[in-house]
Write a protein that holds these residues in place. Structure first.
Motif, PDB file in Angstrom:
ATOM      1  N   GLU A  20       3.770 -23.350 -48.204  1.00 56.34           N
ATOM      2  CA  GLU A  20       5.222 -23.167 -48.307  1.00 56.34           C
ATOM      3  C   GLU A  20       5.891 -24.434 -48.814  1.00 56.34           C
ATOM      4  O   GLU A  20       6.858 -24.363 -49.566  1.00 56.34           O
ATOM      5  CB  GLU A  20       5.804 -22.759 -46.956  1.00 56.34           C
ATOM      6  N   ASP A  49      18.195 -13.864 -50.244  1.00 50.45           N
ATOM      7  CA  ASP A  49      17.863 -12.885 -49.208  1.00 50.45           C
ATOM      8  C   ASP A  49      18.903 -11.788 -49.038  1.00 50.45           C
ATOM      9  O   ASP A  49      19.286 -11.453 -47.932  1.00 50.45           O
ATOM     10  CB  ASP A  49      17.633 -13.605 -47.873  1.00 50.45           C
ATOM     11  N   ARG A  61       7.414  -1.997 -50.134  1.00 50.41           N
ATOM     12  CA  ARG A  61       6.596  -1.933 -48.924  1.00 50.41           C
ATOM     13  C   ARG A  61       5.186  -1.426 -49.251  1.00 50.41           C
ATOM     14  O   ARG A  61       4.197  -2.001 -48.826  1.00 50.41           O
ATOM     15  CB  ARG A  61       7.255  -1.050 -47.868  1.00 50.41           C
ATOM     16  N   ARG A  64       3.350  -4.073 -51.169  1.00 51.88           N
ATOM     17  CA  ARG A  64       2.979  -5.207 -50.313  1.00 51.88           C
ATOM     18  C   ARG A  64       1.802  -4.866 -49.394  1.00 51.88           C
ATOM     19  O   ARG A  64       0.939  -5.701 -49.163  1.00 51.88           O
ATOM     20  CB  ARG A  64       4.188  -5.661 -49.501  1.00 51.88           C
ATOM     21  N   ASN A 104       3.776 -12.085 -50.505  1.00 51.24           N
ATOM     22  CA  ASN A 104       4.442 -10.973 -49.811  1.00 51.24           C
ATOM     23  C   ASN A 104       5.548 -11.474 -48.884  1.00 51.24           C
ATOM     24  O   ASN A 104       6.405 -10.700 -48.469  1.00 51.24           O
ATOM     25  CB  ASN A 104       3.446 -10.159 -48.990  1.00 51.24           C
ATOM     26  N   SER A 105       5.510 -12.747 -48.550  1.00 55.21           N
ATOM     27  CA  SER A 105       6.527 -13.284 -47.654  1.00 55.21           C
ATOM     28  C   SER A 105       7.886 -13.430 -48.345  1.00 55.21           C
ATOM     29  O   SER A 105       8.880 -13.710 -47.686  1.00 55.21           O
ATOM     30  CB  SER A 105       6.078 -14.617 -47.064  1.00 55.21           C
ATOM     31  N   THR A 107      10.293 -11.596 -49.020  1.00 52.17           N
ATOM     32  CA  THR A 107      10.848 -10.298 -48.658  1.00 52.17           C
ATOM     33  C   THR A 107      12.056 -10.534 -47.755  1.00 52.17           C
ATOM     34  O   THR A 107      12.001 -11.408 -46.885  1.00 52.17           O
ATOM     35  CB  THR A 107       9.788  -9.475 -47.872  1.00 52.17           C
ATOM     36  N   THR A 110      12.167 -12.127 -43.776  1.00 53.85           N
ATOM     37  CA  THR A 110      10.934 -12.791 -43.338  1.00 53.85           C
ATOM     38  C   THR A 110      11.216 -14.242 -42.967  1.00 53.85           C
ATOM     39  O   THR A 110      12.215 -14.829 -43.410  1.00 53.85           O
ATOM     40  CB  THR A 110       9.852 -12.764 -44.438  1.00 53.85           C
ATOM     41  N   PRO A 111      10.333 -14.842 -42.156  1.00 52.99           N
ATOM     42  CA  PRO A 111      10.503 -16.267 -41.825  1.00 52.99           C
ATOM     43  C   PRO A 111      10.541 -17.153 -43.076  1.00 52.99           C
ATOM     44  O   PRO A 111      11.277 -18.129 -43.113  1.00 52.99           O
ATOM     45  CB  PRO A 111       9.284 -16.584 -40.962  1.00 52.99           C
ATOM     46  N   ASP A 114      14.010 -17.390 -44.381  1.00 51.49           N
ATOM     47  CA  ASP A 114      14.818 -18.280 -43.544  1.00 51.49           C
ATOM     48  C   ASP A 114      14.536 -19.742 -43.899  1.00 51.49           C
ATOM     49  O   ASP A 114      15.456 -20.553 -44.017  1.00 51.49           O
ATOM     50  CB  ASP A 114      14.523 -18.047 -42.063  1.00 51.49           C
TER      51      ASP A 114
END
Length: 148
Positions: A20, A49, A61, A64, A104-105, A107, A110-111, A114
């Motif tokens: 990340e 987001d 979905r 993913r 896939n994160s 989305t 998702t964390p 954030d």
């Protein structure tokens, strides 16, 4: 930001980010390139987001789930290859052991999103404090936490 984040996660001319932190650095570089071309003078609006339409979320979905399943299979095969190489006494470099970052994160909700929003806030504050080209710029970051 969608048009910035996705190209950073799937670059054409170099390997994809593995963490990340690497992903954030790539997003900052790309955003900076875009802003150097656009040269906003008064206002910069960064939207992160947002809520996708229901039909798009359903399509994403299923894609993913398939991608996650394929990635899991690929990681299991890679781990088995590493175990086999270790059993034969072969040297294994650390790069071979690293797992691929899961795109896939990227989305809504998702964390990762954030973390992206918080990282952008930090980056914008840094640019406002240190970059003379940003001195008179008003910046608004719209993310999932923003209430309208």
């Amino acid at each position: 930001m969608n048009g910035i984040v996705h190209p950073c996660s799937h670059p054409e001319n170099r390997p994809a980010p593995t963490t990340e932190a690497e992903m954030m650095v790539e997003v900052f570089k790309y955003t900076n390139r875009v802003l150097n071309m656009a040269r906003p003078r008064k206002l910069l609006m960064i939207a992160v987001d947002g809520v996708a339409p229901r039909a798009k979320m359903n399509q994403q979905r299923s894609r993913r789930f398939r991608t996650a399943k394929d990635a899991k299979f690929e990681n299991e095969q890679k781990e088995q290859q590493i175990r086999d190489m270790e059993a034969r006494g072969e040297a294994i470099n650390e790069a071979a052991k690293q797992k691929k970052w899961d795109s896939n994160s990227i989305t809504p909700g998702t964390p990762f999103m954030d973390i992206l929003a918080e990282s952008l806030k930090y980056w914008v504050a840094h640019k406002l404090a240190t970059d003379p080209g940003w001195a008179s710029l008003q910046v608004i970051i719209s993310d999932a936490t923003m209430l309208i």
